[in-house]
Design a protein around this motif. Structure first.
Motif, PDB file in Angstrom:
ATOM      1  N   UNK A 194       0.834  -1.208   0.000  1.00  0.00           N
ATOM      2  CA  UNK A 194       0.000   0.000   0.000  1.00  0.00           C
ATOM      3  C   UNK A 194       0.865   1.254   0.000  1.00  0.00           C
ATOM      4  N   UNK A 195       1.895   1.313   0.882  1.00  0.00           N
ATOM      5  CA  UNK A 195       2.741   2.506   0.929  1.00  0.00           C
ATOM      6  C   UNK A 195       3.534   2.650  -0.369  1.00  0.00           C
ATOM      7  N   UNK A 196       4.045   1.550  -0.897  1.00  0.00           N
ATOM      8  CA  UNK A 196       4.773   1.622  -2.167  1.00  0.00           C
ATOM      9  C   UNK A 196       3.868   2.129  -3.287  1.00  0.00           C
ATOM     10  N   UNK A 197       2.623   1.655  -3.309  1.00  0.00           N
ATOM     11  CA  UNK A 197       1.682   2.070  -4.349  1.00  0.00           C
ATOM     12  C   UNK A 197       1.338   3.559  -4.208  1.00  0.00           C
ATOM     13  N   UNK A 198       1.123   4.012  -2.976  1.00  0.00           N
ATOM     14  CA  UNK A 198       0.785   5.420  -2.747  1.00  0.00           C
ATOM     15  C   UNK A 198       1.940   6.331  -3.180  1.00  0.00           C
ATOM     16  N   UNK A 199       3.176   5.930  -2.870  1.00  0.00           N
ATOM     17  CA  UNK A 199       4.341   6.730  -3.278  1.00  0.00           C
ATOM     18  C   UNK A 199       4.477   6.743  -4.797  1.00  0.00           C
ATOM     19  N   UNK A 200       4.216   5.603  -5.433  1.00  0.00           N
ATOM     20  CA  UNK A 200       4.303   5.544  -6.892  1.00  0.00           C
ATOM     21  C   UNK A 200       3.241   6.425  -7.534  1.00  0.00           C
ATOM     22  N   UNK A 201       2.018   6.374  -6.988  1.00  0.00           N
ATOM     23  CA  UNK A 201       0.924   7.201  -7.520  1.00  0.00           C
ATOM     24  C   UNK A 201       1.243   8.679  -7.370  1.00  0.00           C
ATOM     25  N   UNK A 202       1.965   9.045  -6.304  1.00  0.00           N
ATOM     26  CA  UNK A 202       2.312  10.448  -6.049  1.00  0.00           C
ATOM     27  C   UNK A 202       3.571  10.874  -6.797  1.00  0.00           C
ATOM     28  N   UNK A 203       4.178   9.927  -7.512  1.00  0.00           N
ATOM     29  CA  UNK A 203       5.373  10.253  -8.288  1.00  0.00           C
ATOM     30  C   UNK A 203       6.602  10.502  -7.443  1.00  0.00           C
ATOM     31  N   UNK A 204       6.672   9.870  -6.263  1.00  0.00           N
ATOM     32  CA  UNK A 204       7.832  10.031  -5.384  1.00  0.00           C
ATOM     33  C   UNK A 204       8.886   8.994  -5.763  1.00  0.00           C
ATOM     34  N   UNK A 205      10.020   9.465  -6.270  1.00  0.00           N
ATOM     35  CA  UNK A 205      11.132   8.581  -6.612  1.00  0.00           C
ATOM     36  C   UNK A 205      12.234   8.726  -5.575  1.00  0.00           C
ATOM     37  N   UNK A 206      13.141   7.757  -5.565  1.00  0.00           N
ATOM     38  CA  UNK A 206      14.322   7.882  -4.711  1.00  0.00           C
ATOM     39  C   UNK A 206      14.167   7.300  -3.331  1.00  0.00           C
ATOM     40  N   UNK A 207      13.051   6.574  -3.079  1.00  0.00           N
ATOM     41  CA  UNK A 207      12.860   5.909  -1.790  1.00  0.00           C
ATOM     42  C   UNK A 207      12.689   4.416  -2.017  1.00  0.00           C
ATOM     43  N   UNK A 208      13.340   3.627  -1.184  1.00  0.00           N
ATOM     44  CA  UNK A 208      13.149   2.185  -1.183  1.00  0.00           C
ATOM     45  C   UNK A 208      12.476   1.822   0.138  1.00  0.00           C
ATOM     46  N   UNK A 209      11.210   1.403   0.061  1.00  0.00           N
ATOM     47  CA  UNK A 209      10.459   1.049   1.267  1.00  0.00           C
ATOM     48  C   UNK A 209      10.706  -0.415   1.605  1.00  0.00           C
ATOM     49  N   UNK A 210      11.238  -0.660   2.801  1.00  0.00           N
ATOM     50  CA  UNK A 210      11.512  -2.026   3.251  1.00  0.00           C
ATOM     51  C   UNK A 210      10.702  -2.314   4.504  1.00  0.00           C
ATOM     52  N   UNK A 211      10.544  -3.608   4.813  1.00  0.00           N
ATOM     53  CA  UNK A 211       9.784  -4.014   5.987  1.00  0.00           C
ATOM     54  C   UNK A 211      10.672  -4.639   7.038  1.00  0.00           C
ATOM     55  N   UNK A 212      10.067  -5.096   8.127  1.00  0.00           N
ATOM     56  CA  UNK A 212      10.819  -5.648   9.256  1.00  0.00           C
ATOM     57  C   UNK A 212      11.601  -6.902   8.863  1.00  0.00           C
ATOM     58  N   UNK A 213      11.104  -7.645   7.877  1.00  0.00           N
ATOM     59  CA  UNK A 213      11.806  -8.863   7.460  1.00  0.00           C
ATOM     60  C   UNK A 213      13.051  -8.555   6.638  1.00  0.00           C
ATOM     61  N   UNK A 214      13.223  -7.278   6.274  1.00  0.00           N
ATOM     62  CA  UNK A 214      14.380  -6.876   5.461  1.00  0.00           C
ATOM     63  C   UNK A 214      15.525  -6.313   6.300  1.00  0.00           C
ATOM     64  N   UNK A 215      15.346  -6.217   7.610  1.00  0.00           N
ATOM     65  CA  UNK A 215      16.386  -5.660   8.480  1.00  0.00           C
ATOM     66  C   UNK A 215      16.713  -6.662   9.587  1.00  0.00           C
ATOM     67  N   UNK A 216      17.829  -6.419  10.258  1.00  0.00           N
ATOM     68  CA  UNK A 216      18.209  -7.277  11.382  1.00  0.00           C
ATOM     69  C   UNK A 216      17.134  -7.202  12.480  1.00  0.00           C
ATOM     70  N   UNK A 217      16.791  -8.336  13.082  1.00  0.00           N
ATOM     71  CA  UNK A 217      15.778  -8.314  14.147  1.00  0.00           C
ATOM     72  C   UNK A 217      16.217  -7.432  15.316  1.00  0.00           C
ATOM     73  N   UNK A 218      15.248  -6.783  15.951  1.00  0.00           N
ATOM     74  CA  UNK A 218      15.530  -5.989  17.147  1.00  0.00           C
ATOM     75  C   UNK A 218      14.358  -6.124  18.116  1.00  0.00           C
TER      76      UNK A 218
END
Length: 206
Positions: free
Chosen positions: A17-41
């Motif tokens: 949803x967030x990736x789609x909203x950013x794409x619809x708004x024409x926002x480039x230059x951001x890579x949206x990642x989730x909790x499974x993409x980072x070291x656990x904390x």
């Protein structure tokens, strides 16, 4: 080179949803990642009294642990006849966290004698952005509401949580009877994430 932004969730639908909203708004230059993409904390339990407090605490924890700009949300249902409850307790209203069927049954039972004209409610979403910086983090917290009324019986197969009994203002279908793209366009979370776009655009341009 893209700036990584952590959406503090393991929910794949929220990431899309967030990736789609950013794409619809024409926002480039951001890579949206989730909790499974980072070291656990270690994630602190949600103990805030408001949606805003919980969202900000989650975003702060994520930003501090990863060093990334972090977005987090907290949402739930506020029922007029229950003085705004279940509110921040929405996901665990029946006692067990995330038991949608039990939460629905309990809420419908509590509202059984409430007349139709007093069955007003709102889905609420607070979204927080925390951007680490040398001079301290920059923090943004936004809140949006989706007003409606509560049906007496669940209807619809889409959505989750209280969607099957929530009828948005001006409509006749429940949130669970809306197509996903229809819901995204008007929902509390969709509204809150769209309100955050200008701040994320600014981050992308840094």
């Amino acid at each position: 080179m893209s700036t990584r932004v952590l959406l503090a969730t393991r929910n794949a639908s929220k990431l899309k949803e967030l990736r789609r909203i950013l794409a619809e708004a024409g926002v480039d230059g951001l890579e949206v990642v989730g909790m499974s993409d980072v070291e656990p904390f270690d994630e602190a339990p949600e103990t805030g009294a408001t949606f805003e407090e919980n969202a900000l605490a989650k975003a702060r924890d994520a930003a501090k642990a990863t060093g990334l700009a972090a977005v987090a949300d907290d949402s739930g249902l506020t029922v007029d006849a229950l003085n705004g409850m279940p509110g921040v307790l929405s996901a665990r209203w029946s006692g067990a966290h995330g038991d949608d069927a039990a939460n629905l049954r309990l809420l419908l039972g509590q509202l059984a004698d409430v007349p139709d004209e007093r069955r007003g409610a709102a889905f609420v979403c607070a979204v927080a952005l925390v951007v680490p910086g040398d001079a301290g983090p920059r923090e943004v917290v936004l809140r949006r509401e989706w007003r409606g009324t509560l049906a007496r019986q669940p209807r619809g197969e889409n959505g989750f949580g209280y969607d099957p009994i929530f009828v948005p203002e001006g409509g006749s279908r429940t949130a669970a009877e809306l197509a996903p793209e229809e819901k995204d366009a008007v929902s509390h979370r969709g509204q809150a994430l769209r309100a955050l776009v200008s701040h994320l655009r600014e981050l992308a341009q840094q």
